[in-house]
Write a protein that holds these residues in place. Sequence first.
Motif, PDB file in Angstrom:
ATOM      1  N   GLY A 101       0.779  -1.226   0.000  1.00 42.84           N
ATOM      2  CA  GLY A 101       0.000   0.000   0.000  1.00 42.84           C
ATOM      3  C   GLY A 101       0.816   1.285   0.000  1.00 42.84           C
ATOM      4  O   GLY A 101       0.272   2.356   0.296  1.00 42.84           O
ATOM      5  N   LEU A 102       2.107   1.199  -0.344  1.00 41.30           N
ATOM      6  CA  LEU A 102       2.966   2.387  -0.346  1.00 41.30           C
ATOM      7  C   LEU A 102       3.471   2.657  -1.765  1.00 41.30           C
ATOM      8  O   LEU A 102       4.668   2.798  -2.012  1.00 41.30           O
ATOM      9  CB  LEU A 102       4.141   2.195   0.616  1.00 41.30           C
ATOM     10  N   LYS A 103       2.539   2.747  -2.696  1.00 42.56           N
ATOM     11  CA  LYS A 103       2.899   2.908  -4.105  1.00 42.56           C
ATOM     12  C   LYS A 103       3.694   4.195  -4.359  1.00 42.56           C
ATOM     13  O   LYS A 103       4.547   4.250  -5.250  1.00 42.56           O
ATOM     14  CB  LYS A 103       1.643   2.890  -4.966  1.00 42.56           C
ATOM     15  N   ASP A 104       3.435   5.234  -3.567  1.00 38.88           N
ATOM     16  CA  ASP A 104       4.164   6.487  -3.747  1.00 38.88           C
ATOM     17  C   ASP A 104       5.645   6.356  -3.385  1.00 38.88           C
ATOM     18  O   ASP A 104       6.455   7.227  -3.728  1.00 38.88           O
ATOM     19  CB  ASP A 104       3.547   7.608  -2.899  1.00 38.88           C
ATOM     20  N   GLY A 105       5.980   5.276  -2.695  1.00 39.16           N
ATOM     21  CA  GLY A 105       7.372   5.058  -2.306  1.00 39.16           C
ATOM     22  C   GLY A 105       8.164   4.223  -3.286  1.00 39.16           C
ATOM     23  O   GLY A 105       9.368   4.018  -3.111  1.00 39.16           O
ATOM     24  N   VAL A 106       7.504   3.721  -4.337  1.00 39.28           N
ATOM     25  CA  VAL A 106       8.152   2.823  -5.299  1.00 39.28           C
ATOM     26  C   VAL A 106       9.307   3.518  -6.025  1.00 39.28           C
ATOM     27  O   VAL A 106       9.202   4.675  -6.435  1.00 39.28           O
ATOM     28  CB  VAL A 106       7.122   2.307  -6.323  1.00 39.28           C
ATOM     29  N   SER A 107      10.427   2.786  -6.166  1.00 33.42           N
ATOM     30  CA  SER A 107      11.566   3.309  -6.927  1.00 33.42           C
ATOM     31  C   SER A 107      12.407   2.155  -7.440  1.00 33.42           C
ATOM     32  O   SER A 107      12.461   1.087  -6.842  1.00 33.42           O
ATOM     33  CB  SER A 107      12.435   4.230  -6.051  1.00 33.42           C
ATOM     34  N   ASN A 108      13.051   2.392  -8.574  1.00 34.12           N
ATOM     35  CA  ASN A 108      13.999   1.440  -9.156  1.00 34.12           C
ATOM     36  C   ASN A 108      15.375   2.082  -9.197  1.00 34.12           C
ATOM     37  O   ASN A 108      15.501   3.305  -9.187  1.00 34.12           O
ATOM     38  CB  ASN A 108      13.597   1.079 -10.590  1.00 34.12           C
ATOM     39  N   SER A 109      16.394   1.282  -9.266  1.00 31.19           N
ATOM     40  CA  SER A 109      17.750   1.800  -9.426  1.00 31.19           C
ATOM     41  C   SER A 109      18.350   1.178 -10.676  1.00 31.19           C
ATOM     42  O   SER A 109      18.423  -0.044 -10.794  1.00 31.19           O
ATOM     43  CB  SER A 109      18.601   1.446  -8.202  1.00 31.19           C
ATOM     44  N   TRP A 110      18.739   2.034 -11.621  1.00 30.76           N
ATOM     45  CA  TRP A 110      19.351   1.517 -12.841  1.00 30.76           C
ATOM     46  C   TRP A 110      20.847   1.836 -12.862  1.00 30.76           C
ATOM     47  O   TRP A 110      21.315   2.701 -12.136  1.00 30.76           O
ATOM     48  CB  TRP A 110      18.680   2.083 -14.094  1.00 30.76           C
ATOM     49  N   ILE A 111      21.557   1.108 -13.703  1.00 31.97           N
ATOM     50  CA  ILE A 111      22.992   1.352 -13.898  1.00 31.97           C
ATOM     51  C   ILE A 111      23.266   1.355 -15.398  1.00 31.97           C
ATOM     52  O   ILE A 111      22.867   0.429 -16.112  1.00 31.97           O
ATOM     53  CB  ILE A 111      23.852   0.292 -13.195  1.00 31.97           C
TER      54      ILE A 111
END
Length: 318
Positions: free
Chosen positions: A241-251
Amino acid sequence: MNKFVRWSGVVAGLLLCTAAHADTTWPTRLIKATIPFGPGSATDVVPRIFFERLGPELGQTIVVENRVGGGGAVGTAAVAKAEPDGYSVLAHSSALTITPAINASLPYDTSKDLSSVIMIGVSPQIMIVPKERPWKTVDDFLKGAKAKGSSINFGSVGIGSAVHISAEKFRMAGGFEATHIPYRGGPEVIADILGGRIDFYFCPAATALPLIREGQVRALVVSTEKRTPELPDVPSLAEVGLKDGVSNSWIGVFVPSKTPREIVDKMRDAGLKVLAKPEMQAALTKIGVEPMPMEPKAMDELVAKEVAANIALLKNVK
């Protein structure tokens, strides 16, 4: 015919031949790849796996150098201002798009001084906590954090790093206060998580997975929309339920912006061959990284979009 005009034509022809020769023969000497973060970080581990295989594909040695400082700005500036000849490349993470949001006086312009070559992969960050802490789930953690206020703390590899932003997005989405403790590098954060001196860390998957598998830390959530196959029992932020916190890390890999297109294309094509190899895919999957081939133009657009989004986000971070 005017002698000057005739001589100018000869010179122009020679220059064109030289340029064409350079484009077809590159690379003729070793390539230096700069990583703007310390050894052992995800932004160090993943590119090293890639460059180890890219060198033979290009027929040249790639020497990797860690050039730390300024939240990645020192190493990035060195490549941005280097000769655009294909012999200076940069491996960077999502943090490339965060630095402009926290430092308005960078010695380079992220969008104008660097050109994208290839995306190596994308990976979640994993929220890890000391195994001695009582929290078994994200709900447990949020209840405890809200009760303790700012006495809850978290580590990162520096102000404005990708892991810092992930933790801040989680904190804001979860509605709790916490004290940020920036460290010089990932190994120092891990040491304090293992020692129980900090409460949580949004750790890159490449670093977190071995610790989780060995039972040294507890994983509560992954930073993405969906669960990662490497941790099927750990929920994603979207799930809890914390969709606003979603993040990915790319390189990804970058070069100075004026590097000839032919060199960029040759490097990209070699990189695509590397990423398509089953052994490369297996090596990345093992550390929680999903190969993410992307055209340079799409990468440039992604970088510009994320720079703007991070500038807006960091206005709300204390």
